[in-house]
Design an enzyme around this catalytic site. Structure first.
Site, PDB file in Angstrom:
ATOM      1  CG  ASN A 228      78.838   8.535 -38.055  1.00  0.00           C
ATOM      2  OD1 ASN A 228      77.911   8.464 -37.254  1.00  0.00           O
ATOM      3  ND2 ASN A 228      79.388   9.687 -38.392  1.00  0.00           N
TER       4      ASN A 228
ATOM      5  N   GLY B 142      83.046  13.607 -45.207  1.00  0.00           N
ATOM      6  CA  GLY B 142      82.708  13.077 -46.526  1.00  0.00           C
ATOM      7  C   GLY B 142      81.258  13.287 -46.919  1.00  0.00           C
TER       8      GLY B 142
ATOM      9  CG  ASP C 254      77.307  11.108 -42.222  1.00  0.00           C
ATOM     10  OD1 ASP C 254      76.115  11.408 -42.373  1.00  0.00           O
ATOM     11  OD2 ASP C 254      77.769  10.651 -41.163  1.00  0.00           O
TER      12      ASP C 254
ATOM     13  CB  ILE D 224      87.053   8.445 -43.530  1.00  0.00           C
ATOM     14  CG1 ILE D 224      85.567   8.258 -43.207  1.00  0.00           C
ATOM     15  CG2 ILE D 224      87.348   9.874 -43.941  1.00  0.00           C
ATOM     16  CD1 ILE D 224      85.122   9.026 -41.972  1.00  0.00           C
TER      17      ILE D 224
END
Length: 172
Positions: A25, A33, A35, A125
């Site tokens: 992000n 997820g 990340d 997401i």
């Protein structure tokens, strides 16, 4: 299928490549997820490097990419790229997603990286439709490899069966 492209179903944090790509992000501070998984598996060094980047340049923009150490991962580096949030395809999402792959690969070339593994960027997401995302990813990577031979191998690492099947069909 391009002989430099591999497809596997698996966990990106376990890949023995020069660099893994993180679907980050814009804050680069970890999240859910892929990340979150990369930050957890790679440890504090990745977060420290991300904080240094934020302090130097601010947030990472959608479609852009930055690089950190791989921390405790088997990969030497993590290339963090920020995929687009799906807004019905009306906010330049395909171009922004393609930029994630192009900019990550260019950063790899600039760092002398030969092997790189990508997750399915934006399909979690961020709700990018998986079939469309797979097509964008494969086209962007194939086009990049046509013009650049310093990357030896690109691996698409699919965590779920649906993405794996889509990539398998598209790659032949």
């Amino acid at each position: 299928m391009n002989s430099k492209i591999k497809l596997i179903k698996g966990d990106i944090t376990k890949q023995h490549v020069d660099a893994v790509v993180n679907a980050a992000n814009s804050s680069l501070m970890g999240g859910g997820g892929v990340d979150g998984a990369i930050h957890r598996a790679g440890g504090k060094q990745i977060l420290d490097d991300c904080m240094d980047i934020i302090n130097r340049q601010g947030r990472c923009k959608t479609g852009e990419a930055v690089i950190t150490t791989g921390g405790k991962l088997p990969a030497r580096y993590v290339i963090h790229t920020v995929g687009p949030v799906w807004n019905g395809g009306h906010k330049n999402e395909p171009e922004l997603l393609a930029n994630c792959y192009r900019n990550s690969l260019q950063l790899a070339v600039d760092k002398g990286i030969k092997t790189i593994a990508f997750p399915n960027i934006s399909t979690g997401i961020y709700h990018y439709p998986k079939a469309e995302a797979a097509q964008v990813a494969i086209n962007a990577v194939n086009n990049f490899l046509k013009d650049n031979d310093s990357i030896a191998e690109v691996t698409f690492v699919c965590f779920d069966e649906e993405n794996f099947a889509l990539y398998k069909d598209l790659l032949g």
